[in-house]
Design an enzyme around this catalytic site. Structure first.
Site, PDB file in Angstrom:
ATOM      1  N   GLU A 158       0.832  -1.209   0.000  1.00  0.00           N
ATOM      2  CA  GLU A 158       0.000   0.000   0.000  1.00  0.00           C
ATOM      3  C   GLU A 158       0.872   1.267   0.000  1.00  0.00           C
ATOM      4  O   GLU A 158       0.629   2.204   0.768  1.00  0.00           O
ATOM      5  CB  GLU A 158      -0.957   0.003   1.194  1.00  0.00           C
ATOM      6  CG  GLU A 158      -2.091  -0.983   1.054  1.00  0.00           C
ATOM      7  CD  GLU A 158      -3.215  -0.757   2.049  1.00  0.00           C
ATOM      8  OE1 GLU A 158      -4.379  -0.942   1.672  1.00  0.00           O
ATOM      9  OE2 GLU A 158      -2.923  -0.401   3.201  1.00  0.00           O
ATOM     10  N   GLU A 232      -6.778  -7.251  -0.763  1.00  0.00           N
ATOM     11  CA  GLU A 232      -7.277  -7.167   0.608  1.00  0.00           C
ATOM     12  C   GLU A 232      -8.780  -6.897   0.548  1.00  0.00           C
ATOM     13  O   GLU A 232      -9.214  -5.751   0.429  1.00  0.00           O
ATOM     14  CB  GLU A 232      -6.552  -6.084   1.399  1.00  0.00           C
ATOM     15  CG  GLU A 232      -5.100  -6.405   1.683  1.00  0.00           C
ATOM     16  CD  GLU A 232      -4.441  -5.433   2.654  1.00  0.00           C
ATOM     17  OE1 GLU A 232      -5.174  -4.641   3.293  1.00  0.00           O
ATOM     18  OE2 GLU A 232      -3.201  -5.463   2.761  1.00  0.00           O
TER      19      GLU A 232
END
Length: 582
Positions: A158, A232
């Site tokens: 991320e 995710e």
């Protein structure tokens, strides 16, 4: 040898169309004797893959150490995954977030005052190179290109939520490839961060928990062709101290999963099985207000903290069965549990009476940070002498994260980072007194700009506006409780106290330690640090893995930082994770 290929129309495995149906399962959050059980239950939900981070800070507690023992035996975890017939998505960081202490970045990096994490800072890149030099030779035999289970490797984590330095990501990709990683690389980012966090030539994937159409549309805007994947899929969430237990309705999560799979996308559940932030390993968030994550990482996941299937497990299994072959075996039954009420902790060891055996102090003209002391987790005790009697105001630049203040061993107050507290006033008696400040690292920040989270008393420390230039800084990592001298006492003892008791077990099974009437601290059973407890909740019990217990006599130790209404604890079959957030 199963090779994953990335084509314009999706994933292919050995030349055949393939959908990744994966779930997060962090080996370092699960007792190693329970890995096989959790992996088996992953396959029985319909998964063909599991996903794991790698915690650099746990594997390398010091720059010259790389630990692969016990709960860190990564090769064994990968072998068990392969034996279960599962592929692996491998996410080595160096940064992992994961509500894990410091996002997995070793605290010793912050001993360098110039350090710039997650950048091309020479010191950071040199440390990353050393990490990869130690990690990758262990992992390379498990790559799919060499007959192993690892299909793909994530590049950073991320990154778009932190920065947009393509040179940094390029350097990481080159470091992986030149060390032998020849399976596909991928990045994962939230929809709004995909442009900043991606790298040309590396597969982009997207993270979200709802808004499936918007998330996939954002991914397609950055990557017009190739596989659609949500790396995710947030089917639950984590909890913080002082909040409530966060849950997500199973039917709502199942509807989003169905929409995702109907779109032809691959998925990785975050989490399939969350596990536990054992010891001092929980992370924290600080977006203007510091918030530490609790010990449980149950995450309201399909498989709960004790490894039992939940209604969400059954709902997801039903959805997956519409798109893949349903496993022939039934949903696993709930594992047996052990209960024993009223365990008496009859022996005490006052912390301040046992300091000589717990660490070696360093002297200086100011309090030293944990990083300067070479300390990762736990507490640090700062001591100085006050010779001027009368009202005294202690002022601290920053408390990282919670400071208990004592005058001649008597508590006079607490300063908390969470409440932005910096000052405390007390009266020094005639003849002077010893000032002690016990600071707890409640978890280094794991997300965002506050990653450079050094611990202890930070910045100027003054008394009545004047600096004190004689300090003792004593690291208390509490890794070994063996030197503690326990004795029975009926009187109350001020200050932090360790309490010890024993109990009998006929047949070990999972349990939950309930701490009604206790205030704040950590708990150990047979030397295994179960994690932190705190009466402020929401979590009011600690998970006890069956392998921690043994037939016959077992020892329990609590470090109680304040006090308790009694001296007993209970082992119960069910957890108490607190009131649910509506």
């Amino acid at each position: 040898m199963a090779i994953l290929d990335i084509t314009d129309d999706g994933f292919h495995l050995d030349g055949q169309p393939f959908r990744i149906i994966s779930g997060g399962l962090h080996y370092f959050r699960v007792h190693p004797e329970q890995w096989a059980d959790r992996l088996h239950k992953a396959r029985l939900m319909g998964l063909n893959t599991v996903d794991t981070y790698v915690p650099w800070n746990l594997h390398a507690p010091r720059p010259d150490v790389f630990d692969l023992d016990g709960i860190l035996d990564l090769p064994r975890f990968l072998e068990l995954a392969a034996a279960e017939g599962l592929h692996v998505l491998f996410r080595p960081g160096p940064y992992i977030c994961g509500e894990w202490e410091g996002g997995g970045l070793p605290s010793w990096l912050l001993a360098d005052p110039t350090m710039e994490l997650r950048t091309t800072h020479p010191g950071f890149l040199a440390a990353v190179d050393d990490y990869l030099d130690r990690l990758l030779p262990v992992v390379l035999p498990y790559l799919a290109s060499r007959g192993g289970p690892v299909l793909a490797v994530q590049l950073e984590n991320e990154y778009g939520a932190f920065g947009e330095d393509a040179a940094y990501l390029t350097r990481l990709a080159q470091s992986l490839v030149k060390r032998g990683v020849d399976v596909p690389l991928f990045t994962s980012d939230q929809p709004g961060d995909l442009a900043r966090g991606g790298l040309d030539g590396v597969l982009r994937t997207v993270n979200f928990g709802s808004g499936v159409g918007r998330g996939l549309e954002a991914l397609r805007a950055q990557q017009p062709t190739g596989p659609l994947m949500c790396t995710e899929f947030w089917n639950g969430w984590f909890d913080r101290w002082g909040g409530k237990h966060v849950v997500r309705d199973p039917d709502d999560a199942a509807r989003a999963l169905d929409e995702l799979l109907a779109a032809g996308a691959s998925v990785n559940f975050y989490m399939f099985h969350g596990g536990t932030n054992f010891g001092f390993s929980n992370g924290a968030n600080d977006k203007g207000n510091y918030r530490a994550t609790v010990t449980s990482y149950d995450y309201d996941a399909p498989l709960d903290e004790a490894g039992d299937a939940t209604p969400k497990y059954r709902a997801f299994r039903s959805v997956i069965a519409r798109y893949a072959a349903e496993p022939a075996e039934p949903v696993p039954a709930r594992a047996p549990k052990f209960a024993l009420p009223g365990i008496e902790l009859s022996e005490q060891a006052p912390l301040f009476d046992n300091l000589a055996g717990l660490g070696s102090p360093a002297s200086g003209d100011r309090p030293l940070t944990m990083e300067e002391l070479g300390q990762n987790f736990g507490f640090v005790l700062y001591t100085t002498r006050l010779d001027t009697p009368g009202p005294t105001r202690l002022a601290v630049g920053a408390v990282r994260d919670r400071a208990q203040v004592f005058l001649d061993g008597q508590p006079v107050g607490v300063l908390e980072r969470e409440n932005h507290e910096h000052t405390l006033t007390f009266t020094v008696p005639a003849g002077g007194a010893e000032l002690r400040v016990l600071v707890e690292n409640q978890g280094r920040v794991n997300y965002g700009a506050a990653l450079h989270d050094r611990k202890g008393l930070i910045g100027p420390v003054t008394l009545n506006g004047s600096a004190v230039d004689e300090w003792s800084s004593l690291p208390l990592p509490l890794e070994d409780l063996g030197p503690l001298a326990f004795a029975r006492t009926d009187s109350a003892v001020p200050g932090p106290v360790l309490h010890r008791g024993t109990f009998q077990v006929d047949e070990p099974a999972d349990s939950h330690l309930h701490l009604d009437g206790w205030t704040k601290g950590n708990a150990w059973i047979n030397g295994f640090n179960l994690g932190r407890y705190w009466s402020r909740g929401p979590q009011r019990s600690l998970y006890v893995p069956a392998p921690v217990l043994r037939p016959g006599a077992n020892e329990i130790v609590l470090l109680e930082l304040h006090g308790s209404t009694g001296r007993t604890v209970d082992l119960r079959e069910v957890p108490d994770l607190g009131p649910i957030e509506e």
